[in-house]
Design a protein around this motif. Structure first.
Motif, mmCIF file in Angstrom:
data_model
loop_
_atom_site.group_PDB
_atom_site.id
_atom_site.type_symbol
_atom_site.label_atom_id
_atom_site.label_comp_id
_atom_site.label_asym_id
_atom_site.label_seq_id
_atom_site.Cartn_x
_atom_site.Cartn_y
_atom_site.Cartn_z
ATOM 1 N N LEU A 143 0.827 -1.202 0.000
ATOM 2 C CA LEU A 143 0.000 0.000 0.000
ATOM 3 C C LEU A 143 0.866 1.259 0.000
ATOM 4 N N VAL A 144 1.899 1.278 0.834
ATOM 5 C CA VAL A 144 2.773 2.454 0.906
ATOM 6 C C VAL A 144 3.456 2.704 -0.439
ATOM 7 N N ILE A 145 3.980 1.655 -1.038
ATOM 8 C CA ILE A 145 4.687 1.811 -2.313
ATOM 9 C C ILE A 145 3.715 2.198 -3.426
ATOM 10 N N ALA A 146 2.527 1.604 -3.436
ATOM 11 C CA ALA A 146 1.535 1.951 -4.458
ATOM 12 C C ALA A 146 1.169 3.425 -4.366
ATOM 13 N N GLU A 147 0.960 3.905 -3.159
ATOM 14 C CA GLU A 147 0.626 5.313 -2.952
ATOM 15 C C GLU A 147 1.784 6.202 -3.403
ATOM 16 N N ALA A 148 3.006 5.811 -3.073
ATOM 17 C CA ALA A 148 4.181 6.598 -3.446
ATOM 18 C C ALA A 148 4.348 6.663 -4.958
ATOM 19 N N LEU A 149 4.057 5.572 -5.638
ATOM 20 C CA LEU A 149 4.182 5.554 -7.096
ATOM 21 C C LEU A 149 3.134 6.440 -7.755
ATOM 22 N N LEU A 150 1.930 6.454 -7.207
ATOM 23 C CA LEU A 150 0.896 7.342 -7.740
ATOM 24 C C LEU A 150 1.340 8.803 -7.641
ATOM 25 N N GLU A 151 1.985 9.140 -6.549
ATOM 26 C CA GLU A 151 2.460 10.512 -6.358
ATOM 27 C C GLU A 151 3.669 10.814 -7.240
ATOM 28 N N ALA A 152 4.553 9.843 -7.391
ATOM 29 C CA ALA A 152 5.784 10.068 -8.148
ATOM 30 C C ALA A 152 5.558 10.077 -9.658
ATOM 31 N N TYR A 153 4.556 9.336 -10.110
ATOM 32 C CA TYR A 153 4.292 9.219 -11.546
ATOM 33 C C TYR A 153 2.821 9.516 -11.827
ATOM 34 N N PRO A 154 2.407 10.790 -11.709
ATOM 35 C CA PRO A 154 0.986 11.148 -11.821
ATOM 36 C C PRO A 154 0.364 10.887 -13.188
ATOM 37 N N LYS A 155 1.169 10.766 -14.219
ATOM 38 C CA LYS A 155 0.629 10.561 -15.567
ATOM 39 C C LYS A 155 0.776 9.121 -16.045
ATOM 40 N N GLU A 156 1.343 8.278 -15.210
ATOM 41 C CA GLU A 156 1.581 6.885 -15.602
ATOM 42 C C GLU A 156 0.316 6.059 -15.502
ATOM 43 N N ALA A 157 0.075 5.233 -16.514
ATOM 44 C CA ALA A 157 -1.088 4.338 -16.511
ATOM 45 C C ALA A 157 -0.811 3.135 -15.616
ATOM 46 N N ALA A 175 8.716 5.155 7.669
ATOM 47 C CA ALA A 175 9.830 4.203 7.712
ATOM 48 C C ALA A 175 10.094 3.602 6.337
ATOM 49 N N VAL A 176 9.027 3.168 5.667
ATOM 50 C CA VAL A 176 9.179 2.553 4.349
ATOM 51 C C VAL A 176 9.763 3.550 3.349
ATOM 52 N N LEU A 177 9.211 4.742 3.301
ATOM 53 C CA LEU A 177 9.705 5.720 2.340
ATOM 54 C C LEU A 177 11.141 6.127 2.649
ATOM 55 N N GLY A 178 11.495 6.145 3.921
ATOM 56 C CA GLY A 178 12.872 6.455 4.276
ATOM 57 C C GLY A 178 13.848 5.428 3.729
ATOM 58 N N LEU A 179 13.420 4.177 3.653
ATOM 59 C CA LEU A 179 14.276 3.102 3.158
ATOM 60 C C LEU A 179 14.174 2.898 1.654
ATOM 61 N N TRP A 180 12.981 3.119 1.100
ATOM 62 C CA TRP A 180 12.736 2.841 -0.316
ATOM 63 C C TRP A 180 12.870 4.052 -1.238
ATOM 64 N N ALA A 181 12.939 5.255 -0.684
ATOM 65 C CA ALA A 181 12.913 6.458 -1.517
ATOM 66 C C ALA A 181 13.913 6.436 -2.670
ATOM 67 N N PRO A 182 15.180 6.072 -2.445
ATOM 68 C CA PRO A 182 16.127 6.059 -3.577
ATOM 69 C C PRO A 182 15.692 5.115 -4.689
ATOM 70 N N ARG A 183 15.100 3.987 -4.332
ATOM 71 C CA ARG A 183 14.669 3.033 -5.342
ATOM 72 C C ARG A 183 13.434 3.532 -6.090
ATOM 73 N N ILE A 184 12.539 4.205 -5.387
ATOM 74 C CA ILE A 184 11.353 4.741 -6.050
ATOM 75 C C ILE A 184 11.765 5.767 -7.093
ATOM 76 N N ARG A 185 12.732 6.604 -6.752
ATOM 77 C CA ARG A 185 13.206 7.609 -7.711
ATOM 78 C C ARG A 185 13.961 6.969 -8.863
ATOM 79 N N ALA A 186 14.592 5.829 -8.615
ATOM 80 C CA ALA A 186 15.413 5.189 -9.642
ATOM 81 C C ALA A 186 14.600 4.416 -10.661
ATOM 82 N N VAL A 187 13.382 4.007 -10.301
ATOM 83 C CA VAL A 187 12.564 3.224 -11.232
ATOM 84 C C VAL A 187 11.906 4.198 -12.204
#
Length: 232
Positions: A57-71, A142-154
């Protein structure tokens, strides 16, 4: 024997994941592998179950925010890449989770603290412990603190091996590869699955991993490698 834990060690580890526990026993449980569990000391399997859902859930929410135009078709592969067992194990290694895990003697002697499956399961359990201790906001932080670099890298939606193998077959007018489970070995808490990927041309390859889905991906990767090595 299980590795002894001290309050100071747990506090130091909690700092590495960015959360101060009001109930340290939750973290103790998250770090207790089934091989070290007992009626008096619950293991981390239930927390692992919950942590998997919280992480998704945390990652899904973060991806929606990071990629607002992505299908959805572009978001799903990114999500899968970020929550797969290998990614969890890598992050667990980065924060030094392995040495903190309580393991039974045989599992410890066999190098359990370095096994990807054990590291990934414990990482999910730790996420659940943070969630139960501090709520969703704490788990998200906590999750975003650990995963943030990977979210930006994808940046580009990754294509998994099964998709690549299917696209290879379709481009040549062939049916998609067929995946057949060949065996399941190991104990319930650390199973190993072997799967075969086969094309109607007769080309085939096997893959082994800690889950059936991961074994299918491994088989597809092996099949692609074999196809690349074939002479024109």
């Amino acid at each position: 024997m299980a590795r002894p834990q001290g309050a100071r060690g747990l506090t130091a580890f909690a700092e590495r994941i960015g959360h101060r526990f009001a109930d340290p026993e939750l973290l103790e449980t998250a770090l207790t592998h089934p091989s070290a569990g007992s009626p008096a000391r619950p293991d981390n399997q239930r927390l692992e179950f919950l942590g998997d859902r919280v992480l998704g859930l945390v990652i899904a929410e973060a991806l929606l925010e990071a990629y607002p135009k992505e299908a959805e078709g572009g978001l799903a592969p990114r999500l899968n890449a970020l929550v797969r067992r290998e990614a969890l194990a890598e992050i667990a290694e980065e924060i030094g989770l392995g040495p903190e895990i309580r393991l039974g003697r045989s599992e410890s002697m066999s190098g359990g603290r370095r096994k990807a499956a054990i590291l990934a399961d414990a990482m999910e359990a730790v996420i659940a412990a943070v969630y139960l201790d501090g709520g969703f906001a704490a788990a998200r932080e906590a999750v975003l603190g650990l995963w943030a670099p990977r979210i930006r890298a994808v940046r580009a939606a990754p294509v998994d091996a099964k998709t690549k193998a299917q696209e290879w077959a379709q481009a040549r007018g062939l049916a998609p590869p067929v995946y057949t489970a060949l065996s399941r070995t190991g104990p319930d808490h650390a199973p190993r699955f072997t799967v075969e990927a086969a094309l109607q041309t007769g080309a085939r390859a096997e893959g082994t991993a800690a889950s059936k889905k991961a074994a299918e991906q491994a088989a597809a990767e092996a099949l692609l490698a074999a196809l690349r090595e074939e002479k024109p």
